[in-house]
Design a protein around this motif. Structure first.
Motif, PDB file in Angstrom:
ATOM      1  N   UNK A  39       0.809  -1.218   0.000  1.00 24.90           N
ATOM      2  CA  UNK A  39       0.000   0.000   0.000  1.00 24.90           C
ATOM      3  C   UNK A  39       0.844   1.271   0.000  1.00 24.90           C
ATOM      4  N   UNK A  40       2.031   1.223   0.614  1.00 32.32           N
ATOM      5  CA  UNK A  40       2.847   2.429   0.738  1.00 32.32           C
ATOM      6  C   UNK A  40       3.858   2.610  -0.391  1.00 32.32           C
ATOM      7  N   UNK A  41       3.874   1.716  -1.371  1.00 32.11           N
ATOM      8  CA  UNK A  41       4.743   1.934  -2.527  1.00 32.11           C
ATOM      9  C   UNK A  41       4.283   3.193  -3.274  1.00 32.11           C
ATOM     10  N   UNK A  42       5.199   4.035  -3.711  1.00 29.57           N
ATOM     11  CA  UNK A  42       4.790   5.265  -4.412  1.00 29.57           C
ATOM     12  C   UNK A  42       3.898   4.990  -5.615  1.00 29.57           C
ATOM     13  N   UNK A  43       4.205   3.939  -6.378  1.00 29.03           N
ATOM     14  CA  UNK A  43       3.383   3.644  -7.558  1.00 29.03           C
ATOM     15  C   UNK A  43       1.974   3.216  -7.182  1.00 29.03           C
ATOM     16  N   UNK A  44       1.811   2.576  -6.016  1.00 29.12           N
ATOM     17  CA  UNK A  44       0.475   2.176  -5.577  1.00 29.12           C
ATOM     18  C   UNK A  44      -0.283   3.352  -4.967  1.00 29.12           C
ATOM     19  N   UNK A  45       0.409   4.185  -4.221  1.00 28.17           N
ATOM     20  CA  UNK A  45      -0.208   5.385  -3.663  1.00 28.17           C
ATOM     21  C   UNK A  45      -0.749   6.288  -4.771  1.00 28.17           C
ATOM     22  N   UNK A  46       0.064   6.510  -5.800  1.00 27.55           N
ATOM     23  CA  UNK A  46      -0.375   7.402  -6.882  1.00 27.55           C
ATOM     24  C   UNK A  46      -1.458   6.758  -7.740  1.00 27.55           C
ATOM     25  N   UNK A  47      -1.425   5.446  -7.902  1.00 25.21           N
ATOM     26  CA  UNK A  47      -2.471   4.765  -8.669  1.00 25.21           C
ATOM     27  C   UNK A  47      -3.814   4.873  -7.965  1.00 25.21           C
ATOM     28  N   UNK A  48      -3.820   4.685  -6.641  1.00 29.60           N
ATOM     29  CA  UNK A  48      -5.076   4.815  -5.899  1.00 29.60           C
ATOM     30  C   UNK A  48      -5.548   6.272  -5.881  1.00 29.60           C
ATOM     31  N   UNK A  49      -4.606   7.205  -5.827  1.00 34.92           N
ATOM     32  CA  UNK A  49      -4.978   8.618  -5.886  1.00 34.92           C
ATOM     33  C   UNK A  49      -5.608   8.950  -7.235  1.00 34.92           C
ATOM     34  N   UNK A  50      -5.025   8.418  -8.301  1.00 34.90           N
ATOM     35  CA  UNK A  50      -5.550   8.666  -9.645  1.00 34.90           C
ATOM     36  C   UNK A  50      -6.962   8.105  -9.783  1.00 34.90           C
ATOM     37  N   UNK A  51      -7.171   6.861  -9.372  1.00 33.55           N
ATOM     38  CA  UNK A  51      -8.501   6.282  -9.538  1.00 33.55           C
ATOM     39  C   UNK A  51      -9.522   6.973  -8.635  1.00 33.55           C
ATOM     40  N   UNK A  52      -9.079   7.487  -7.487  1.00 37.91           N
ATOM     41  CA  UNK A  52      -9.991   8.239  -6.628  1.00 37.91           C
ATOM     42  C   UNK A  52     -10.432   9.536  -7.306  1.00 37.91           C
ATOM     43  N   UNK A  53      -9.512  10.190  -8.008  1.00 35.10           N
ATOM     44  CA  UNK A  53      -9.867  11.398  -8.767  1.00 35.10           C
ATOM     45  C   UNK A  53     -10.905  11.073  -9.837  1.00 35.10           C
ATOM     46  N   UNK A  54     -10.733   9.952 -10.525  1.00 37.38           N
ATOM     47  CA  UNK A  54     -11.685   9.538 -11.550  1.00 37.38           C
ATOM     48  C   UNK A  54     -13.029   9.215 -10.915  1.00 37.38           C
ATOM     49  N   UNK A  55     -13.012   8.481  -9.795  1.00 36.79           N
ATOM     50  CA  UNK A  55     -14.245   8.045  -9.152  1.00 36.79           C
ATOM     51  C   UNK A  55     -15.057   9.217  -8.601  1.00 36.79           C
ATOM     52  N   UNK A  56     -14.369  10.211  -8.046  1.00 38.22           N
ATOM     53  CA  UNK A  56     -15.063  11.301  -7.360  1.00 38.22           C
ATOM     54  C   UNK A  56     -15.402  12.489  -8.246  1.00 38.22           C
ATOM     55  N   UNK A  57     -14.555  12.788  -9.235  1.00 37.16           N
ATOM     56  CA  UNK A  57     -14.698  14.074  -9.906  1.00 37.16           C
ATOM     57  C   UNK A  57     -15.052  14.012 -11.388  1.00 37.16           C
ATOM     58  N   UNK A  58     -15.061  12.844 -11.988  1.00 37.37           N
ATOM     59  CA  UNK A  58     -15.437  12.759 -13.396  1.00 37.37           C
ATOM     60  C   UNK A  58     -16.953  12.807 -13.545  1.00 37.37           C
TER      61      UNK A  58
END
Length: 263
Positions: free
Chosen positions: A193-212
Motif C-alpha cells: 500500500x505504501x509503494x509510491x506507484x500504488x499510492x499514486x495509482x489509488x490517488x488517480x482512480x480516486x480522482x476519476x471516481x469522485x470528480x469525473x
C-alpha cells in the motif's frame, strides 16, 4: 449522456460511443493505439464480444475524462493489452512492466482499469521525466527518491501531483495518506500500500471516481465508501481536491497538445 447497466450489474453513465454497435478487440487495439492485444484460449466467443464492448466503453470514457485522444491510451503504441490470459491468482488485473502489458482477468477485472492504466502511464512517463531510469522504473518512485526531473512544463505539473500525494504541506515529511498506507502494510505484514506507484495509482482512480462527470463501474469501482477508503487507503476528502486539480490539469495540458498535433 446515457445510463446503462452493464454485465453483472455494473452501471455506466456516459456518452454512447458505439450507438449500439458490437465492437471486437481489433477495434479496441486500433482505436486506443495498443501495440498488441492477446485474448485467452478459454475466453468464449460470447465473452469476447461482451468484454470487447465493456473494455471499449471504459477506455473511451477514460480518454474523454482525461481530455486526451483515444490513441493516447496506448502510450504511443508501447502498451500491450491482454484479456483472460496468464493472470495471477487472486488478482483481478495487473500491469507487467517487463512486457508493458495491462492484463485483465476474464471474470474479475472490472473496476480496475483506471488503476492499472495509471501504472502503465507512471512506468511509461518515467523515461520522459528522468534521465536514464531503469527499464522497470516508475516515475512516482523516482520522484520520491529526489532524482532531478527533466525540465518541462508537463513534468512540473506532474511533480506537483506526486508532491501532494506523497508529502505533507511542508514537503519535508510523508503525507498523512502515505502514513496511513504504512499502517495498512504493517497490519497486513507486507509492502504494497505504501509503494509510491500504488499510492499514486489509488490517488488517480480516486480522482476519476469522485470528480469525473462520467461514471463507469467497469473503469473504476471499489473506491467510494469502500472498506479500504474507510481504512485510509485512498486520499481523504481534504486531499482529493488538490490531487484532482493537479492530475486533471496535467492531462488537459497534455490533451490540448496532442489534439493540436493531430489538427
Amino acid at each position: 449522456m446515457k445510463v446503462t447497466r452493464l454485465n453483472k450489474g455494473f452501471r455506466r453513465y456516459g456518452p454512447d460511443y458505439r450507438f449500439g454497435d458490437q465492437v471486437d478487440f481489433d477495434e479496441v487495439r486500433n482505436t486506443f493505439g495498443f501495440c498488441t492485444i492477446s485474448i485467452g484460449h478459454w475466453v468464449t466467443k460470447t465473452e469476447r464480444f461482451l468484454s470487447a464492448n465493456l473494455v471499449y466503453d471504459a477506455l473511451a470514457d477514460l480518454a474523454q475524462i482525461l481530455n486526451i485522444p483515444p490513441k493516447a491510451i496506448g502510450l504511443r503504441g508501447t502498451l500491450n493489452f491482454s484479456f483472460g490470459t496468464g493472470g495471477q491468482l487472486g488478482v483481478q488485473a495487473h500491469y507487467n512492466s517487463a512486457s508493458r502489458t495491462l492484463a485483465l482477468a476474464k471474470n474479475a477485472g472490472a473496476g480496475a482499469i483506471a488503476h492499472e492504466w495509471w501504472h502503465a502511464f507512471d512506468h511509461y512517463i518515467c523515461k520522459h521525466m528522468f534521465t536514464s531510469p531503469s527499464a522497470h522504473g516508475f516515475a512516482s518512485s523516482y520522484w520520491l527518491s529526489n532524482i532531478q526531473a527533466k525540465s518541462h512544463p508537463l513534468n512540473t505539473i506532474l511533480s506537483e501531483f506526486y508532491k501532494a500525494c506523497l508529502l505533507d504541506s511542508t514537503t519535508t515529511k510523508p503525507s498523512a495518506y502515505f502514513n496511513n498506507a504504512v499502517k495498512l502494510d504493517k497490519e497486513y505484514k507486507q509492502l504494497y500500500f505504501s509503494k509510491p506507484e500504488e499510492l499514486t495509482a489509488r490517488a488517480f482512480e480516486a480522482c476519476i471516481a469522485y470528480y469525473a462527470d462520467i461514471r463507469n463501474e467497469f473503469l473504476v469501482s471499489g473506491v467510494i465508501n469502500s472498506d479500504l477508503e474507510k481504512a485510509g487507503g485512498f486520499p481523504c476528502s481534504l486531499l482529493r481536491p488538490q490531487l484532482s486539480q493537479h492530475v486533471f490539469k496535467y492531462f488537459n495540458v497534455l490533451g490540448d497538445a496532442l489534439h493540436h498535433q493531430r489538427g
